[in-house]
Design a protein around this motif. Structure first.
Motif, PDB file in Angstrom:
ATOM      1  N   ARG A   1       1.065  11.582 -10.865  1.00 16.92           N
ATOM      2  CA  ARG A   1       0.516  12.875 -10.459  1.00 16.92           C
ATOM      3  C   ARG A   1      -0.410  12.750  -9.262  1.00 16.92           C
ATOM      4  NH1 ARG A   1      -0.650  16.134 -16.140  1.00 16.92           N
ATOM      5  NH2 ARG A   1       1.463  15.954 -16.974  1.00 16.92           N
ATOM      6  N   SER A   2      -0.033  11.878  -8.328  1.00 15.36           N
ATOM      7  CA  SER A   2      -0.765  11.690  -7.065  1.00 15.36           C
ATOM      8  C   SER A   2      -2.189  11.190  -7.256  1.00 15.36           C
ATOM      9  CB  SER A   2      -0.771  13.000  -6.265  1.00 15.36           C
ATOM     10  OG  SER A   2       0.528  13.451  -6.028  1.00 15.36           O
ATOM     11  N   GLN A   3      -2.431  10.498  -8.354  1.00 15.17           N
ATOM     12  CA  GLN A   3      -3.778  10.006  -8.620  1.00 15.17           C
ATOM     13  C   GLN A   3      -3.882   8.522  -8.263  1.00 15.17           C
ATOM     14  OE1 GLN A   3      -5.276  11.003 -12.492  1.00 15.17           O
ATOM     15  NE2 GLN A   3      -4.660  13.142 -12.359  1.00 15.17           N
ATOM     16  N   LEU A   4      -4.759   8.229  -7.315  1.00 19.55           N
ATOM     17  CA  LEU A   4      -5.033   6.858  -6.897  1.00 19.55           C
ATOM     18  C   LEU A   4      -6.436   6.476  -7.340  1.00 19.55           C
ATOM     19  CD1 LEU A   4      -3.507   7.160  -3.338  1.00 19.55           C
ATOM     20  CD2 LEU A   4      -2.690   5.580  -5.082  1.00 19.55           C
ATOM     21  N   LYS A   5      -6.632   5.216  -7.629  1.00 22.41           N
ATOM     22  CA  LYS A   5      -7.920   4.760  -8.152  1.00 22.41           C
ATOM     23  C   LYS A   5      -9.009   4.834  -7.086  1.00 22.41           C
ATOM     24  CE  LYS A   5      -5.804   1.724 -11.597  1.00 22.41           C
ATOM     25  NZ  LYS A   5      -5.654   0.347 -12.106  1.00 22.41           N
ATOM     26  N   ALA A   6     -10.238   4.985  -7.543  1.00 19.49           N
ATOM     27  CA  ALA A   6     -11.375   5.157  -6.627  1.00 19.49           C
ATOM     28  C   ALA A   6     -11.580   3.937  -5.737  1.00 19.49           C
ATOM     29  CB  ALA A   6     -12.639   5.452  -7.429  1.00 19.49           C
TER      30      ALA A   6
ATOM     31  N   LYS B   1      -0.203  19.931  -7.401  1.00 16.04           N
ATOM     32  CA  LYS B   1       0.468  20.199  -6.135  1.00 16.04           C
ATOM     33  C   LYS B   1      -0.488  20.002  -4.959  1.00 16.04           C
ATOM     34  CE  LYS B   1       3.195  23.705  -3.737  1.00 16.04           C
ATOM     35  NZ  LYS B   1       3.684  25.099  -3.744  1.00 16.04           N
ATOM     36  N   THR B   2      -1.718  20.483  -5.088  1.00 18.10           N
ATOM     37  CA  THR B   2      -2.717  20.309  -4.036  1.00 18.10           C
ATOM     38  C   THR B   2      -3.107  18.843  -3.908  1.00 18.10           C
ATOM     39  OG1 THR B   2      -3.585  22.517  -4.527  1.00 18.10           O
ATOM     40  CG2 THR B   2      -4.973  21.067  -3.206  1.00 18.10           C
ATOM     41  N   LEU B   3      -3.145  18.146  -5.027  1.00 20.07           N
ATOM     42  CA  LEU B   3      -3.469  16.721  -5.016  1.00 20.07           C
ATOM     43  C   LEU B   3      -2.433  15.948  -4.201  1.00 20.07           C
ATOM     44  CD1 LEU B   3      -5.943  15.518  -6.413  1.00 20.07           C
ATOM     45  CD2 LEU B   3      -4.446  14.680  -8.213  1.00 20.07           C
ATOM     46  N   MET B   4      -1.155  16.283  -4.408  1.00 19.20           N
ATOM     47  CA  MET B   4      -0.092  15.639  -3.640  1.00 19.20           C
ATOM     48  C   MET B   4      -0.253  15.924  -2.148  1.00 19.20           C
ATOM     49  SD  MET B   4       4.046  16.255  -3.715  1.00 19.20           S
ATOM     50  CE  MET B   4       4.200  15.972  -5.479  1.00 19.20           C
ATOM     51  N   LEU B   5      -0.607  17.157  -1.817  1.00 19.84           N
ATOM     52  CA  LEU B   5      -0.807  17.534  -0.418  1.00 19.84           C
ATOM     53  C   LEU B   5      -1.974  16.774   0.192  1.00 19.84           C
ATOM     54  CD1 LEU B   5      -0.157  19.268   2.021  1.00 19.84           C
ATOM     55  CD2 LEU B   5      -1.490  21.118   0.995  1.00 19.84           C
TER      56      LEU B   5
ATOM     57  N   GLY C   1       0.782  -1.224   0.000  1.00 23.68           N
ATOM     58  CA  GLY C   1       0.000   0.000   0.000  1.00 23.68           C
ATOM     59  C   GLY C   1       0.816   1.276   0.000  1.00 23.68           C
ATOM     60  N   ILE C   2       1.787   1.396   0.908  1.00 24.98           N
ATOM     61  CA  ILE C   2       2.558   2.636   1.010  1.00 24.98           C
ATOM     62  C   ILE C   2       3.465   2.804  -0.198  1.00 24.98           C
ATOM     63  CG2 ILE C   2       4.271   3.880   2.401  1.00 24.98           C
ATOM     64  CD1 ILE C   2       2.998   2.593   4.870  1.00 24.98           C
ATOM     65  N   THR C   3       3.992   1.700  -0.720  1.00 28.96           N
ATOM     66  CA  THR C   3       4.800   1.778  -1.940  1.00 28.96           C
ATOM     67  C   THR C   3       3.957   2.288  -3.101  1.00 28.96           C
ATOM     68  OG1 THR C   3       6.177  -0.072  -1.203  1.00 28.96           O
ATOM     69  CG2 THR C   3       6.246   0.467  -3.541  1.00 28.96           C
ATOM     70  N   ARG C   4       2.694   1.889  -3.160  1.00 27.51           N
ATOM     71  CA  ARG C   4       1.808   2.352  -4.232  1.00 27.51           C
ATOM     72  C   ARG C   4       1.528   3.844  -4.102  1.00 27.51           C
ATOM     73  NH1 ARG C   4       0.337  -2.026  -6.840  1.00 27.51           N
ATOM     74  NH2 ARG C   4      -1.092  -0.914  -8.211  1.00 27.51           N
ATOM     75  N   ILE C   5       1.471   4.333  -2.873  1.00 27.19           N
ATOM     76  CA  ILE C   5       1.284   5.769  -2.674  1.00 27.19           C
ATOM     77  C   ILE C   5       2.509   6.527  -3.170  1.00 27.19           C
ATOM     78  CG2 ILE C   5       0.920   7.586  -0.966  1.00 27.19           C
ATOM     79  CD1 ILE C   5      -0.409   5.434   0.810  1.00 27.19           C
ATOM     80  N   LEU C   6       3.691   6.050  -2.813  1.00 28.13           N
ATOM     81  CA  LEU C   6       4.930   6.700  -3.266  1.00 28.13           C
ATOM     82  C   LEU C   6       5.014   6.706  -4.785  1.00 28.13           C
ATOM     83  CD1 LEU C   6       7.420   5.158  -0.675  1.00 28.13           C
ATOM     84  CD2 LEU C   6       6.706   7.540  -0.797  1.00 28.13           C
ATOM     85  N   TYR C   7       4.594   5.597  -5.405  1.00 27.86           N
ATOM     86  CA  TYR C   7       4.627   5.524  -6.864  1.00 27.86           C
ATOM     87  C   TYR C   7       3.618   6.492  -7.476  1.00 27.86           C
ATOM     88  CZ  TYR C   7       4.247   3.648 -11.591  1.00 27.86           C
ATOM     89  OH  TYR C   7       4.222   3.519 -12.965  1.00 27.86           O
ATOM     90  N   ALA C   8       2.435   6.583  -6.868  1.00 25.33           N
ATOM     91  CA  ALA C   8       1.417   7.503  -7.391  1.00 25.33           C
ATOM     92  C   ALA C   8       1.888   8.949  -7.299  1.00 25.33           C
ATOM     93  CB  ALA C   8       0.105   7.329  -6.613  1.00 25.33           C
ATOM     94  N   ILE C   9       2.576   9.296  -6.207  1.00 24.87           N
ATOM     95  CA  ILE C   9       3.076  10.661  -6.046  1.00 24.87           C
ATOM     96  C   ILE C   9       4.138  10.980  -7.086  1.00 24.87           C
ATOM     97  CG2 ILE C   9       4.436  12.162  -4.523  1.00 24.87           C
ATOM     98  CD1 ILE C   9       3.004  10.881  -2.156  1.00 24.87           C
TER      99      ILE C   9
ATOM    100  N   ILE D   1      -8.606   8.487  -0.481  1.00 26.12           N
ATOM    101  CA  ILE D   1      -9.701   9.418  -0.183  1.00 26.12           C
ATOM    102  C   ILE D   1      -9.271  10.843  -0.505  1.00 26.12           C
ATOM    103  CG2 ILE D   1     -11.043  10.447   1.690  1.00 26.12           C
ATOM    104  CD1 ILE D   1     -11.094   7.653   3.000  1.00 26.12           C
ATOM    105  N   GLY D   2      -8.066  11.215  -0.085  1.00 25.76           N
ATOM    106  CA  GLY D   2      -7.554  12.546  -0.380  1.00 25.76           C
ATOM    107  C   GLY D   2      -7.381  12.780  -1.870  1.00 25.76           C
ATOM    108  N   SER D   3      -6.834  11.791  -2.564  1.00 23.23           N
ATOM    109  CA  SER D   3      -6.601  11.913  -3.997  1.00 23.23           C
ATOM    110  C   SER D   3      -7.914  12.068  -4.763  1.00 23.23           C
ATOM    111  CB  SER D   3      -5.839  10.689  -4.515  1.00 23.23           C
ATOM    112  OG  SER D   3      -5.701  10.722  -5.909  1.00 23.23           O
ATOM    113  N   ASN D   4      -8.894  11.247  -4.423  1.00 26.06           N
ATOM    114  CA  ASN D   4     -10.152  11.284  -5.177  1.00 26.06           C
ATOM    115  C   ASN D   4     -11.006  12.497  -4.837  1.00 26.06           C
ATOM    116  OD1 ASN D   4     -10.688   8.642  -6.887  1.00 26.06           O
ATOM    117  ND2 ASN D   4      -9.500   8.030  -5.086  1.00 26.06           N
ATOM    118  N   LEU D   5     -10.916  12.992  -3.611  1.00 21.13           N
ATOM    119  CA  LEU D   5     -11.592  14.246  -3.291  1.00 21.13           C
ATOM    120  C   LEU D   5     -10.982  15.399  -4.086  1.00 21.13           C
ATOM    121  CD1 LEU D   5     -12.337  14.396   0.560  1.00 21.13           C
ATOM    122  CD2 LEU D   5     -13.962  14.569  -1.321  1.00 21.13           C
ATOM    123  N   GLY D   6      -9.651  15.389  -4.168  1.00 19.21           N
ATOM    124  CA  GLY D   6      -8.971  16.419  -4.948  1.00 19.21           C
ATOM    125  C   GLY D   6      -9.335  16.360  -6.422  1.00 19.21           C
ATOM    126  N   LYS D   7      -9.392  15.142  -6.960  1.00 20.52           N
ATOM    127  CA  LYS D   7      -9.778  14.992  -8.373  1.00 20.52           C
ATOM    128  C   LYS D   7     -11.230  15.415  -8.596  1.00 20.52           C
ATOM    129  CE  LYS D   7      -8.539  10.651  -8.880  1.00 20.52           C
ATOM    130  NZ  LYS D   7      -8.359   9.330  -9.521  1.00 20.52           N
TER     131      LYS D   7
END
Length: 597
Positions: free
Chosen positions: A106-111, A157-161, A94-102, A144-150
């Motif tokens: 572009r910090s986009q994770l699937k719904a 930049k905000t998506l990463m945050l 899980g955490i490796t997938r977050i690092l890869y998405a960032i 949750i953060g990524s999909n709310l941002g999308k």
């Protein structure tokens, strides 16, 4: 119906952009992320507890339970079916997938990451999988953060945050540790600490922790009371424990990597993976029942034990039950085998993280260190329960390469702030030990090998975030090798670039025509039928591959001083050209964007 929803959302976004600034709206979203992450963490805890209570109902403590051999395998099997036929995507690491998405997406994770890891890890851990729930819930919070941002069309930049807010909120929620959530995001996910990022992450962390207290009763995750106060005479023991924790972390990471290599060879044979993982896990749990599930119950026993009878409780249900003289041997074997139980769980098809296993190994390693220290009178007496706490911080700091996270997390989840200085000592010593052998954490080592790990080094972070596709110019004019000079002149007049690639009928790159090298013959019309492209083409100073990391691309331009370089596919066909000026202008723009508050 769908069109109406999109219209309403667009109206809301338009209204928000007119009346609420991006910074203000980011704070609102960070609060929402904190609340939703707390809900997800509480739900995961509830599901795990309910499944465990249902399966372990009526178990006796003084004899071996054969069901320990069946439950974990059933859990892994159900989880693998759920992932294969419902999720249909890889949700492990899980955490490796977050690092890869960032770094790469572009910090986009699937719904589906907002819920799939919760269900999968609850089944795995509830049925006895020897993994942790933290990495799945961190992936859930970040998603949750990524999909709310999308959803609200926030910038990258905000998506990463918001991804960082979700991770911090997940840690704060599942451990009731807001400070640990903040430092975890800064140390592990490499989100830069600026005034623009600090406040949203803090809001998400505190919100998640507060709502978790509302949803569940009780205080800290572990019950702990300091056994005496720390003294200066115990500092050598703290330092040695930190070094020992570093080597335990090294063993954990190396053994985990080796096991993953074995299971990866069975990638196309899921049932073979299930059989191998199931046999390993069920056998280990049969021998060492404390490996069943997350293992937090046995950690509490070590943290609160005051007599031999208390600590002997970890022998319950095992073949070692009633043999108090074998306690040290049992603890040592548990430290050695926990990593294999974790690897078997994930490798066999289960879903879980290495967060809880590192805490577990650290607790047992700290107890073992203190017991041996006192048995052989190596130095002044050290309280075993205190060293259980310190061992958890040491191994976590080593495995995650995050001394601040190890220190603050253990202090918060146990209430052991009185040992803050010893926690600092062991965490720093463990980290300094592990970095000699492993420069990256267990989460980042896979991405670091591929050059896709984001770090606090600004230049490298920018290059990691850049992709070669984003700077490729595909609007080139190509020519065949048998074209005559006269026809080539017409092609040059139509081209917008000074370099024309030469490709064959199959699209393979053969060379290039550099206009600056043809000035002596390009205006001599009498030579137009005497030369062909194959006689005039030259080879570029070097070629780039579509898989080259941007740091390597920069090095190629610096070493060759070329203005343009071709980018080839793996089969030798031409993808396009990268211009030196375009590359550096893109780089400078990204530096400016990242530096802006």
């Amino acid at each position: 119906m769908q069109e109406k929803k999109e219209t309403r959302l667009n109206r809301l976004i338009t209204w928000r952009e007119s009346h609420v600034t991006n910074r203000q709206f980011t704070l609102i979203l960070s609060f929402a992320v904190g609340f939703l992450a707390a809900v997800a963490a509480s739900l995961l805890h509830l599901l795990i507890k309910q499944i465990q209570n249902l399966l372990a109902m009526g178990f006796s403590v003084d004899r071996f339970n054969w069901l320990y051999l069946i439950y974990p395998v059933v859990g892994i099997f159900i989880t693998s079916l759920f992932v294969r036929y419902v999720v249909r995507d890889n949700i492990s690491h899980g955490i490796t997938r977050i690092l890869y998405a960032i770094s790469s997406k572009r910090s986009q994770l699937k719904a589906h990451n907002c819920w799939s890891s919760v269900i999968a890890s609850a089944i795995t851990i509830g049925c006895g999988g020897s993994v942790g729930a933290e990495a799945p819930i961190v992936l859930t919070g970040s998603a949750i953060g990524s999909n709310l941002g999308k959803l609200f069309k926030m910038d990258n930049k905000t998506l990463m945050l918001l991804v960082g807010c979700g991770a911090a909120a997940a840690i704060a929620g599942i451990f009731k540790a807001p400070i640990a959530g903040l430092v975890f995001t800064l140390e592990v996910l490499m989100i830069d600490l600026t005034m623009a990022s600090l406040l949203p992450i803090l809001i998400a962390s505190v919100t998640a922790a507060c709502f978790t207290y509302i949803f569940s009763s009780g205080g800290a995750l572990f019950d702990f009371h300091v056994d005496g106060t720390w003294t200066l005479s115990r500092v050598p023991a703290y330092i040695l424990l930190g070094v020992t924790g570093g080597f335990i972390s090294l063993y954990f990471m190396r053994a985990m990597t080796a096991c993953e290599g074995v299971f990866s060879k069975l990638k196309e044979r899921p049932y073979a993976k299930l059989i191998l993982g199931g046999l390993m896990l069920s056998t280990l749990i049969a021998l060492f029942p404390v490996l069943y599930g997350e293992g937090y119950h046995s950690i509490n026993i070590l943290l609160n034990g005051t007599t031999e009878a208390d600590w002997d409780q970890i022998l319950n249900n095992s073949l070692f039950y009633g043999h108090s003289n074998l306690l040290v041997l049992y603890v040592a074997l548990v430290v050695l085998t926990k990593v294999f139980a974790t690897s078997a769980t994930n490798g066999g098809g289960g879903c879980g993280g290495t967060f809880a296993p590192s805490l577990f190994i650290g607790a047992y390693g700290g107890f073992l260190f203190a017991r041996l220290w006192n048995m052989y009178n190596i130095g002044v007496y050290v309280p075993e329960k205190n060293f259980v706490l310190l061992g958890m911080a040491a191994v976590m700091a080593g495995v995650m390469h995050a001394p601040l996270t190890g220190m603050f997390l253990i202090a918060e989840i146990t209430g052991g702030y009185q040992l803050l200085l010893p926690l600092m000592i062991v965490s720093i010593c463990a980290y300094l030990t592990i970095i000699i052998f492993e420069p990256h954490s267990i989460y980042g080592m896979r991405l670091a090998r591929e050059g896709k790990l984001l770090t606090h080094h600004t230049d490298r972070s920018i290059l990691t975030l850049m992709s070669i596709d984003s700077v490729i110019d595909k609007s080139y004019t190509h020519v065949p090798e048998d074209m005559e000079l006269g026809t080539l002149v017409h092609a040059i007049s139509r081209s917008h670039n000074t370099i024309l690639p030469v490709i064959d009928q199959g699209g393979k790159f053969l060379g290039e025509i550099d206009m600056s090298k043809l000035r002596h013959i390009i205006f001599r019309t009498e030579l137009y039928h005497h030369f062909k492209v194959r006689q005039l083409m030259s080879q570029p100073p070097c070629v780039l591959s579509v898989n080259d990391p941007m740091e390597e691309v920069m090095k190629r331009f610096d070493s060759t001083d070329a203005g343009m370089l071709p980018v080839l596919e793996t089969d030798g066909t031409l993808r396009g050209y990268v211009s030196r000026s375009h590359l550096y202008s893109t780089y400078r723009k990204m530096v400016a964007d990242m530096s802006a508050e």
